[in-house]
Design a protein around this motif. Structure first.
Motif, PDB file in Angstrom:
ATOM      1  N   GLU A 167     -16.153 -16.459  46.811  1.00  0.00           N
ATOM      2  CA  GLU A 167     -14.882 -17.080  46.067  1.00  0.00           C
ATOM      3  C   GLU A 167     -14.862 -18.467  46.321  1.00  0.00           C
ATOM      4  O   GLU A 167     -14.657 -19.232  45.350  1.00  0.00           O
ATOM      5  N   ALA A 168     -14.930 -19.066  47.470  1.00  0.00           N
ATOM      6  CA  ALA A 168     -15.242 -20.361  47.848  1.00  0.00           C
ATOM      7  C   ALA A 168     -15.971 -21.292  46.944  1.00  0.00           C
ATOM      8  O   ALA A 168     -15.763 -22.328  46.282  1.00  0.00           O
ATOM      9  N   ALA A 169     -17.297 -20.679  46.815  1.00  0.00           N
ATOM     10  CA  ALA A 169     -18.221 -21.378  46.079  1.00  0.00           C
ATOM     11  C   ALA A 169     -18.003 -21.213  44.599  1.00  0.00           C
ATOM     12  O   ALA A 169     -18.372 -22.383  43.884  1.00  0.00           O
ATOM     13  N   CYS A 170     -17.493 -20.068  44.051  1.00  0.00           N
ATOM     14  CA  CYS A 170     -17.086 -20.237  42.820  1.00  0.00           C
ATOM     15  C   CYS A 170     -15.914 -21.032  42.278  1.00  0.00           C
ATOM     16  O   CYS A 170     -15.824 -21.310  41.035  1.00  0.00           O
ATOM     17  N   ARG A 171     -14.909 -21.270  43.348  1.00  0.00           N
ATOM     18  CA  ARG A 171     -14.080 -22.428  42.916  1.00  0.00           C
ATOM     19  C   ARG A 171     -14.189 -23.741  43.494  1.00  0.00           C
ATOM     20  O   ARG A 171     -13.374 -24.668  43.174  1.00  0.00           O
ATOM     21  N   ALA A 172     -15.561 -23.867  43.582  1.00  0.00           N
ATOM     22  CA  ALA A 172     -15.992 -25.420  44.027  1.00  0.00           C
ATOM     23  C   ALA A 172     -15.703 -26.435  42.678  1.00  0.00           C
ATOM     24  O   ALA A 172     -16.075 -25.890  41.672  1.00  0.00           O
ATOM     25  N   PRO A 173     -15.556 -27.585  42.863  1.00  0.00           N
ATOM     26  CA  PRO A 173     -15.470 -28.418  41.632  1.00  0.00           C
ATOM     27  C   PRO A 173     -16.968 -28.453  41.094  1.00  0.00           C
ATOM     28  O   PRO A 173     -17.873 -28.688  41.583  1.00  0.00           O
ATOM     29  N   GLY A 174     -17.040 -28.609  39.587  1.00  0.00           N
ATOM     30  CA  GLY A 174     -18.209 -28.804  39.085  1.00  0.00           C
ATOM     31  C   GLY A 174     -19.096 -27.309  39.039  1.00  0.00           C
ATOM     32  O   GLY A 174     -20.275 -27.549  38.306  1.00  0.00           O
ATOM     33  N   PRO A 176     -19.797 -23.997  36.636  1.00  0.00           N
ATOM     34  CA  PRO A 176     -19.735 -23.664  35.594  1.00  0.00           C
ATOM     35  C   PRO A 176     -18.513 -22.507  35.363  1.00  0.00           C
ATOM     36  O   PRO A 176     -18.022 -22.098  36.402  1.00  0.00           O
ATOM     37  N   ALA A 177     -18.017 -22.663  34.101  1.00  0.00           N
ATOM     38  CA  ALA A 177     -16.736 -21.776  33.783  1.00  0.00           C
ATOM     39  C   ALA A 177     -16.953 -20.478  33.816  1.00  0.00           C
ATOM     40  O   ALA A 177     -15.946 -19.900  34.446  1.00  0.00           O
ATOM     41  N   ALA A 181     -14.646 -18.165  36.557  1.00  0.00           N
ATOM     42  CA  ALA A 181     -13.588 -17.371  36.126  1.00  0.00           C
ATOM     43  C   ALA A 181     -13.714 -16.084  36.816  1.00  0.00           C
ATOM     44  O   ALA A 181     -13.183 -14.975  36.425  1.00  0.00           O
ATOM     45  N   ALA A 182     -14.399 -15.731  37.875  1.00  0.00           N
ATOM     46  CA  ALA A 182     -14.606 -14.766  38.627  1.00  0.00           C
ATOM     47  C   ALA A 182     -13.337 -14.162  39.156  1.00  0.00           C
ATOM     48  O   ALA A 182     -12.877 -14.989  39.909  1.00  0.00           O
ATOM     49  N   GLN A 183     -12.952 -12.896  39.120  1.00  0.00           N
ATOM     50  CA  GLN A 183     -11.946 -12.306  39.912  1.00  0.00           C
ATOM     51  C   GLN A 183     -12.384 -11.600  41.010  1.00  0.00           C
ATOM     52  O   GLN A 183     -13.592 -11.484  41.220  1.00  0.00           O
ATOM     53  N   VAL A 184     -11.300 -10.842  41.824  1.00  0.00           N
ATOM     54  CA  VAL A 184     -11.616 -10.045  43.092  1.00  0.00           C
ATOM     55  C   VAL A 184     -12.768  -8.917  42.629  1.00  0.00           C
ATOM     56  O   VAL A 184     -13.605  -8.818  43.299  1.00  0.00           O
ATOM     57  N   SER A 185     -12.567  -8.291  41.586  1.00  0.00           N
ATOM     58  CA  SER A 185     -13.441  -7.275  41.042  1.00  0.00           C
ATOM     59  C   SER A 185     -14.699  -7.719  40.965  1.00  0.00           C
ATOM     60  O   SER A 185     -15.915  -7.154  41.256  1.00  0.00           O
TER      61      SER A 185
END
Length: 622
Positions: A167-174, A176-177, A181-185
């Protein structure tokens, strides 16, 4: 020479376009000893791949489904201790590198500039940010080291720590959209898929300085098995596809210093895209898993000693994923020409029969072929079309075949109504084994021109079979058709019935040209696509890789005695490869070839071969 054959399948050596070439390779190279390592994607455990060659060793398998049993792990349950805080911190650090690399996070500053290089066993590069490929390698090999030192990697990959790190990697700046947009599931689905894909990191296939897998003795100690060293005891790893099978080859190269050969007759990354696209997954899951597969393919091509694509189309995919051109060598898949040798060349007569052979499914575009044949029939009233093949598995191909039969009756109503038997209709639907068609060769012999109408495809096996039979061909430009045909047939754009019809009419109206193209097609197929040329190519590649592999670092046995043949004879002869040759003149200094030089320094990962194992990397069938 001992060859470790790595594949990903539960029912055969390979799937799709390469379903039989591994078996023929093992049977053809009698001077080598093959050991099969299969990753099973079935729904039930299996003892080994079906159809194992008589002279092949029993395969070692591991499941790519469900939970990983202790029987396949490097660390059995009795040898594992509880994963403490230190182990979880190590896992979080390495998994963060891995996920940040394939999620597309910006390259981080070089806080540990030597980390990625050390993980790959290379010299560190100072200055600048770490490339994404190096971050992926650092995370991947860091997790592999953790699996060997601890044994809790499968559980950690399914833990809350893994989900939070992803999740931290997906929320990092830069990023891709789609990943952002990944959710917990979605994160849970991705971590579960990553545990399956990274399962080779935890397997007991790799030998080390201890001698093999850790076994728990009666008194609670560990016993390193010396008899079965797995990939630590082979001379060469031959990977037959990308993905998890290639990951096992990467680890054998890292832990055991084993040369790695990667062969792809179907692009594993492309197959992943197609399979995931049809799966009921969300967009973030699609994007993250595709990015992981692409990063793994890049690392595989970068680490491989040699890559052998099956055709130019696959080669272009590999180059776009970072495969170095100097390590690419095309080796066409070998096909058995024996069953088609008795078929005579096409005669320059007035035959007007078109033949289509293959598996009936929508991708073969039989609808377009029937519309094209309607145009052929208007120009050549005596023309006939024989569609020979059975539907693929599943309800959709069967429904497609029924639709094709209905369309044929609509396009040729008068002929179908007056026909007493199937053979009297201009279009017939038949299968191998029907009266008059006991063998596949009989299907090609029955026609004057062989037609391929596919809209997608890889290596055209049915087209090559028609070439073995000396038949002129009309094909659509898909997959490796142009490369296989060369100048021995006519090629038209896909989904173009008019062009397909015009090409068929041209050959049906010119028997002499048809005969010339058929003879040229047979000569080309016998030169490029036989089993013999495939086996000969790999025999030379095996010896070449062994001849150019550096010597093993250890040159003495465990008792200190010199190891026989640990140093090649070339080092004792005057020449640019020896110390005496370098001292003989200024022009010879510094020209020691890479395969004759000792390693540059100590391996940061420690010894990579089992101690006491006498093994050299020279050429020849050991």
């Amino acid at each position: 020479m001992r060859i470790g054959l790595l594949t990903e399948s539960g029912g055969s050596y390979a799937c799709g376009e390469t379903h039989a070439w591994c078996d023929r390779l093992v049977r053809g190279l009698t001077g080598h000893d093959f050991e099969v390592y299969a990753l099973d994607r079935g729904t039930a455990p299996q003892s080994g791949p079906h159809g194992l060659p008589e002279r092949g060793h029993p395969a070692r398998t591991a499941p790519l489904w469900g939970e990983l049993p202790d029987a396949y792990r490097w660390w059995p349950a009795g040898a594992r201790v509880r994963a403490g805080r230190r182990v979880r911190r190590r896992f979080a650090r390495h998994f963060a590198d891995l996920t940040a690399a394939f999620c597309g996070a910006p390259a981080e500053p070089p806080d540990r500039p030597a980390k990625a290089a050390e993980a790959r066993g290379e010299a560190a590069v100072s200055g600048g940010a770490r490339p994404q490929a190096d971050r992926f390698a650092a995370g991947l090999y860091g997790l592999a080291d953790l699996a060997r030192s601890d044994g809790h990697l499968p559980e950690l990959l399914r833990s809350e720590t893994a989900v939070r790190t992803l999740e931290a990697a997906c929320r990092a700046p830069g990023v891709p959209a789609a990943a952002r947009a990944a959710q917990v599931s979605d994160l849970l689905a991705v971590t579960e898929a990553l545990e399956i894909a990274l399962r080779p990191l935890s397997l007991d296939w790799y030998g080390d300085g201890e001698g093999g897998r850790h076994e728990v003795t009666e008194d609670g100690g560990q016993d390193g098995g010396q008899e079965d060293r797995g990939l630590g005891g082979v001379d060469l790893c031959h990977v037959t596809s990308g993905g998890p099978a290639a990951l096992a080859g990467l680890l054998a190269k890292r832990f055991c210093n084993t040369p790695l050969l990667v062969t792809e007759y179907g692009v594993r990354l492309r197959e992943h895209y197609l399979a995931r696209g049809a799966a009921p997954l969300s967009t973030p899951v699609h994007a993250l898993l595709a990015a992981f597969e692409a990063a793994l393919a890049t690392e595989t091509y970068r680490a491989a000693d040699l890559i052998t694509p099956g055709n130019t189309r696959i080669r272009r995919w590999q180059e776009r994923c970072g495969a170095p051109r100097d390590r690419l060598r095309t080796v066409y898949p070998g096909m058995d020409a024996g069953p088609f040798a008795a078929v005579p060349d096409a005669a320059a007569d007035g035959s007007k029969a078109l033949v289509w052979v293959g598996t009936v499914e929508p991708e073969k575009d039989l609808i377009g072929l029937l519309h094209a044949f309607a145009r052929v029939r208007a120009a050549e009233p005596e023309a006939t079309l024989r569609i020979i093949g059975s539907p693929a598995e599943g309800p959709e191909p069967a429904a497609y075949l029924a639709h094709c039969r209905t369309l044929a009756a609509q396009l040729f109503p008068d002929e179908a109504a007056d026909a007493v038997t199937v053979g009297e209709s201009p279009v017939s639907f038949e299968e191998i084994g029907d009266p008059g068609l006991p063998r596949p060769a009989d299907a090609y012999e029955a026609g004057a021109v062989s037609v391929l109408s596919s809209v997608v495809g890889g290596f055209p096996r049915t087209l090559v079979e028609a070439m073995f039979c000396g038949r002129a061909t009309v094909s659509t430009d898909v997959g490796a058709v142009c490369e296989a045909i060369g100048g021995t047939g006519l090629v038209v754009p896909p989904r173009n019935p008019r062009a397909l019809a015009e090409a068929c009419i041209a050959l049906l109206g010119d028997p002499a040209r048809r005969a010339r193209l058929g003879a040229a097609a047979r000569a080309r197929a016998l030169e490029l696509f036989t089993v013999e040329q495939n086996i000969t190519a790999f025999r030379g590649i095996y010896l070449e890789l062994m001849a150019h592999t550096p010597l093993l670092p250890a040159e003495r046995d465990v008792d200190g005695a010199p190891r026989l043949f640990a140093r090649t004879a070339e080092t004792q002869l005057p020449g640019p490869w020896s110390a005496a040759g370098q001292a003989s003149g200024p022009q010879d200094r510094g020209h020691t070839p890479s395969w004759a030089r000792p390693p540059a320094g100590p391996d940061p990962a420690g010894p990579r071969v089992p101690a006491g194992v006498a093994r050299t990397r020279g050429g020849g069938d050991a």
